[in-house]
Design a protein around this motif. Structure first.
Motif, PDB file in Angstrom:
ATOM      1  N   ILE A 134       0.841  -1.206   0.000  1.00 40.16           N
ATOM      2  CA  ILE A 134       0.000   0.000   0.000  1.00 40.16           C
ATOM      3  C   ILE A 134       0.881   1.264   0.000  1.00 40.16           C
ATOM      4  N   PHE A 135       2.078   1.167   0.603  1.00 43.12           N
ATOM      5  CA  PHE A 135       2.961   2.347   0.612  1.00 43.12           C
ATOM      6  C   PHE A 135       3.571   2.582  -0.773  1.00 43.12           C
ATOM      7  N   SER A 136       3.800   1.497  -1.543  1.00 39.03           N
ATOM      8  CA  SER A 136       4.254   1.678  -2.933  1.00 39.03           C
ATOM      9  C   SER A 136       3.177   2.434  -3.708  1.00 39.03           C
ATOM     10  N   PHE A 146       3.919  10.970   6.012  1.00 35.73           N
ATOM     11  CA  PHE A 146       2.483  11.240   5.923  1.00 35.73           C
ATOM     12  C   PHE A 146       1.799  10.744   7.197  1.00 35.73           C
ATOM     13  N   LEU A 147       0.562  11.205   7.399  1.00 38.96           N
ATOM     14  CA  LEU A 147      -0.166  10.808   8.607  1.00 38.96           C
ATOM     15  C   LEU A 147      -0.587   9.351   8.531  1.00 38.96           C
ATOM     16  N   ASP A 148      -0.459   8.663   9.652  1.00 42.58           N
ATOM     17  CA  ASP A 148      -0.954   7.282   9.739  1.00 42.58           C
ATOM     18  C   ASP A 148      -2.485   7.294   9.674  1.00 42.58           C
ATOM     19  N   ILE A 149      -3.024   6.378   8.861  1.00 42.44           N
ATOM     20  CA  ILE A 149      -4.481   6.347   8.660  1.00 42.44           C
ATOM     21  C   ILE A 149      -5.205   5.786   9.892  1.00 42.44           C
ATOM     22  N   GLY A 150      -4.473   5.101  10.754  1.00 41.50           N
ATOM     23  CA  GLY A 150      -5.071   4.541  11.985  1.00 41.50           C
ATOM     24  C   GLY A 150      -4.274   5.000  13.188  1.00 41.50           C
ATOM     25  N   PRO A 151      -4.313   6.299  13.491  1.00 38.40           N
ATOM     26  CA  PRO A 151      -3.384   6.838  14.507  1.00 38.40           C
ATOM     27  C   PRO A 151      -3.599   6.270  15.911  1.00 38.40           C
ATOM     28  N   GLN A 172       9.661   1.118  14.979  1.00 37.48           N
ATOM     29  CA  GLN A 172      10.026   0.592  13.663  1.00 37.48           C
ATOM     30  C   GLN A 172       9.951  -0.924  13.734  1.00 37.48           C
ATOM     31  N   ASN A 173       8.963  -1.515  13.065  1.00 42.54           N
ATOM     32  CA  ASN A 173       8.698  -2.950  13.160  1.00 42.54           C
ATOM     33  C   ASN A 173       9.246  -3.698  11.946  1.00 42.54           C
ATOM     34  N   ASN A 174       9.793  -4.881  12.188  1.00 44.71           N
ATOM     35  CA  ASN A 174      10.336  -5.711  11.101  1.00 44.71           C
ATOM     36  C   ASN A 174       9.872  -7.146  11.260  1.00 44.71           C
ATOM     37  N   ALA A 209       6.972  -9.231  14.843  1.00 39.03           N
ATOM     38  CA  ALA A 209       7.383  -7.951  15.438  1.00 39.03           C
ATOM     39  C   ALA A 209       6.378  -6.849  15.094  1.00 39.03           C
ATOM     40  N   HIS A 210       5.160  -7.270  14.740  1.00 38.23           N
ATOM     41  CA  HIS A 210       4.032  -6.340  14.520  1.00 38.23           C
ATOM     42  C   HIS A 210       4.127  -5.541  13.231  1.00 38.23           C
ATOM     43  N   GLN A 211       4.927  -6.003  12.256  1.00 38.35           N
ATOM     44  CA  GLN A 211       4.934  -5.301  10.966  1.00 38.35           C
ATOM     45  C   GLN A 211       3.754  -5.799  10.136  1.00 38.35           C
ATOM     46  N   ALA A 212       2.936  -4.870   9.663  1.00 37.31           N
ATOM     47  CA  ALA A 212       1.780  -5.217   8.834  1.00 37.31           C
ATOM     48  C   ALA A 212       2.000  -4.799   7.386  1.00 37.31           C
ATOM     49  N   VAL A 213       2.771  -3.738   7.169  1.00 38.77           N
ATOM     50  CA  VAL A 213       3.038  -3.257   5.809  1.00 38.77           C
ATOM     51  C   VAL A 213       4.530  -3.489   5.532  1.00 38.77           C
ATOM     52  N   PHE A 214       4.805  -4.291   4.501  1.00 34.56           N
ATOM     53  CA  PHE A 214       6.182  -4.739   4.272  1.00 34.56           C
ATOM     54  C   PHE A 214       6.946  -3.799   3.350  1.00 34.56           C
ATOM     55  N   VAL A 221       9.621  -0.632   4.522  1.00 32.57           N
ATOM     56  CA  VAL A 221      10.213  -0.022   5.727  1.00 32.57           C
ATOM     57  C   VAL A 221       9.497   1.270   6.116  1.00 32.57           C
ATOM     58  N   HIS A 222       9.210   1.415   7.383  1.00 33.27           N
ATOM     59  CA  HIS A 222       8.632   2.674   7.857  1.00 33.27           C
ATOM     60  C   HIS A 222       8.937   2.879   9.332  1.00 33.27           C
ATOM     61  N   PHE A 223       9.019   4.139   9.698  1.00 33.25           N
ATOM     62  CA  PHE A 223       9.164   4.544  11.095  1.00 33.25           C
ATOM     63  C   PHE A 223       7.868   5.235  11.509  1.00 33.25           C
ATOM     64  N   HIS A 224       7.374   4.868  12.693  1.00 33.41           N
ATOM     65  CA  HIS A 224       6.239   5.565  13.277  1.00 33.41           C
ATOM     66  C   HIS A 224       6.778   6.637  14.235  1.00 33.41           C
ATOM     67  N   ILE A 225       6.182   7.808  14.198  1.00 32.64           N
ATOM     68  CA  ILE A 225       6.399   8.793  15.268  1.00 32.64           C
ATOM     69  C   ILE A 225       5.049   8.947  15.957  1.00 32.64           C
TER      70      ILE A 225
HETATM   71  P1  AMP Z   1       3.223  -1.612  10.982  1.00 28.03           P
HETATM   72  O1  AMP Z   1       2.398  -2.456  11.906  1.00 28.03           O
HETATM   73  O2  AMP Z   1       4.470  -1.093  11.628  1.00 28.03           O
HETATM   74  O3  AMP Z   1       3.501  -2.305   9.661  1.00 28.03           O
HETATM   75  O4  AMP Z   1       2.341  -0.325  10.696  1.00 28.03           O
HETATM   76  C1  AMP Z   1       1.669  -0.081   9.503  1.00 28.03           C
HETATM   77  C2  AMP Z   1       0.928   1.217   9.683  1.00 28.03           C
HETATM   78  O5  AMP Z   1       0.493   1.670   8.412  1.00 28.03           O
HETATM   79  C3  AMP Z   1      -0.319   1.120  10.577  1.00 28.03           C
HETATM   80  O6  AMP Z   1      -0.174   2.007  11.687  1.00 28.03           O
HETATM   81  C4  AMP Z   1      -1.444   1.543   9.646  1.00 28.03           C
HETATM   82  O7  AMP Z   1      -2.441   2.306  10.291  1.00 28.03           O
HETATM   83  C5  AMP Z   1      -0.717   2.349   8.590  1.00 28.03           C
HETATM   84  N1  AMP Z   1      -1.369   2.412   7.291  1.00 28.03           N
HETATM   85  C6  AMP Z   1      -1.844   1.373   6.567  1.00 28.03           C
HETATM   86  N2  AMP Z   1      -2.369   1.822   5.409  1.00 28.03           N
HETATM   87  C7  AMP Z   1      -2.210   3.173   5.396  1.00 28.03           C
HETATM   88  C8  AMP Z   1      -2.553   4.202   4.484  1.00 28.03           C
HETATM   89  N3  AMP Z   1      -3.168   3.946   3.334  1.00 28.03           N
HETATM   90  N4  AMP Z   1      -2.235   5.475   4.809  1.00 28.03           N
HETATM   91  C9  AMP Z   1      -1.620   5.744   5.986  1.00 28.03           C
HETATM   92  N5  AMP Z   1      -1.264   4.820   6.884  1.00 28.03           N
HETATM   93  C10 AMP Z   1      -1.565   3.552   6.605  1.00 28.03           C
END
Ligand code: AMP
Length: 153
Positions: free
Chosen positions: A19-21, A42-47, A99-101, A105-110, A112-116
């Motif tokens: 989804i990030f691609s 960008f802002l996380d969609i599920g803050p 930062q999940n890997n 380790a709770h990574q849902a989007v494969f 790389v990303h850092f959460h603030i």
């Molecule tokens: P992680 O568990 O570290 O992989 O976190 C993935 C994050 O991506 C989650 O906090 C989601 O809310 C966020 N996310 C998923 N899809 C989108 C999107 N389309 N726009 C913004 N954030 C997203």
């Protein structure tokens, strides 16, 4: 395919088309906070809290260990600036950088990303279960030496 222990040791994915691609290609929208040649924030969609922001590299790799030095440096340059901007705008002084890997380790989007994640109160923002143990000094010495050898430090 969804990985389960029956498939054997989990291997981190090497290619990320996520989804990030799609966000990077402009196929789906985001609330953009910052962009340069190498990264997008960008802002996380599920803050987890107000101001929860993601910073991603344009380089498409799944996990942090695969990231190039150039992109890593670009993230390192911008990360503190983003933290300052989030602090200034939200008025929240405390925050976590996460930062999940890998899925365990709770990574849902494969990609790389850092959460603030601002921490406005004990019950908002990131909750952490910190299950620490005591480091055995002998084991610690061996481990530090092995890691140091591996990294060439
Ligand atoms: P992680 O568990 O570290 O992989 O976190 C993935 C994050 O991506 C989650 O906090 C989601 O809310 C966020 N996310 C998923 N899809 C989108 C999107 N389309 N726009 C913004 N954030 C997203």
């Amino acid at each position: 395919m969804v990985w389960s222990p029956a498939h054997g040791p989990y291997k981190l994915p090497r290619m990320a088309d996520t989804i990030f691609s799609k966000i990077l290609r402009g196929d789906i929208p985001c609330h953009k906070v910052y962009e340069d040649d190498l990264i997008l924030a960008f802002l996380d969609i599920g803050p987890l809290s107000y101001g929860h922001t993601l910073i991603i590299p344009k380089e498409e790799v799944a996990t942090l260990d695969q990231l190039s030095d150039e992109t890593a440096a670009a993230i390192g340059r911008v990360l503190p600036r983003l933290c300052r901007a989030i602090r200034a705008v939200t008025g929240v002084e405390q925050f976590n950088v996460l930062q999940n890997n890998g899925p365990m380790a709770h990574q849902a989007v494969f990609h790389v990303h850092f959460h603030i994640i601002p921490k406005p109160s004990a019950d908002q923002g990131l909750g952490i279960e910190w299950r620490s143990k005591k480091l055995d000094p002998e084991e610690g010495a061996k481990l530090a030496a092995a890691l140091s050898k591996e990294i060439g430090g």
